[in-house]
Design an enzyme around this catalytic site. Sequence first.
Site, PDB file in Angstrom:
ATOM      1  N   HIS A   1      51.273 -20.549 -18.484  1.00 44.51           N
ATOM      2  CA  HIS A   1      50.639 -19.208 -18.865  1.00 44.51           C
ATOM      3  C   HIS A   1      51.877 -18.162 -19.456  1.00 44.51           C
ATOM      4  CE1 HIS A   1      46.482 -19.156 -16.861  1.00 44.51           C
ATOM      5  NE2 HIS A   1      46.740 -20.242 -17.551  1.00 44.51           N
TER       6      HIS A   1
ATOM      7  N   CYS B   1      48.782 -16.375 -11.933  1.00 40.77           N
ATOM      8  CA  CYS B   1      49.862 -15.253 -12.593  1.00 40.77           C
ATOM      9  C   CYS B   1      50.035 -14.237 -11.528  1.00 40.77           C
ATOM     10  CB  CYS B   1      49.514 -15.278 -13.818  1.00 40.77           C
ATOM     11  SG  CYS B   1      49.648 -16.507 -14.938  1.00 40.77           S
TER      12      CYS B   1
ATOM     13  N   GLU C   1      52.635 -15.218 -18.843  1.00 40.89           N
ATOM     14  CA  GLU C   1      53.145 -14.476 -17.545  1.00 40.89           C
ATOM     15  C   GLU C   1      54.137 -15.262 -16.877  1.00 40.89           C
ATOM     16  OE1 GLU C   1      48.673 -13.158 -17.542  1.00 40.89           O
ATOM     17  OE2 GLU C   1      49.975 -14.934 -18.329  1.00 40.89           O
TER      18      GLU C   1
ATOM     19  N   CYS D   1      45.612 -14.114 -14.577  1.00 39.01           N
ATOM     20  CA  CYS D   1      44.588 -14.720 -13.802  1.00 39.01           C
ATOM     21  C   CYS D   1      45.283 -14.643 -12.330  1.00 39.01           C
ATOM     22  CB  CYS D   1      44.695 -16.326 -14.216  1.00 39.01           C
ATOM     23  SG  CYS D   1      46.344 -17.284 -13.811  1.00 39.01           S
TER      24      CYS D   1
END
Length: 157
Positions: free
Chosen positions: A79, A110, A81, A107
């Site tokens: 991801h 993260c 992040e 999410c």
Amino acid sequence: MDKWDARFMEMAHLVSTWTSCYTEGRAIGAVIVKDKRVMTTGYNGAPAGLATCREKGECLRRKLGVASGTRTEVCFAIHAEQNAIIQAAKLGISIDGGTLYCTHQPCSVCTRMIINAGIRRVVYQYGYPDDFSLELFREAGIPLERFDPETGGTIPC
């Protein structure tokens, strides 16, 4: 309205164009800022040196019918992040006390990384089907704000 929020969100959108994610509409970008300076950036894509979904010609999640917001471990991509946080660690850059701007709501995986990295504020534009992440942000006391492109301001979540 903070003019910096609009500028940094624009940067997150630019970074999202670097995605190697094969799924349409899943270009995610993140920018970590501290004292109005960009510390790191991240986008969703395959780990360094591994073939991307675009190169493979398919999305594993789509192939297996995995619904958005579920089973995040079933994906070749990291991801945005996570990539921004990892970049800070790799380069020895402190992001403690920073703000994370992301095109999409983080999410729950993260979110836990954001909490432990010391990020103190998160601004995102688009939602994500993960209510647990919202609960984690509330419990950690980290302000989560939704960016409104029409006004250039943010709305607390």
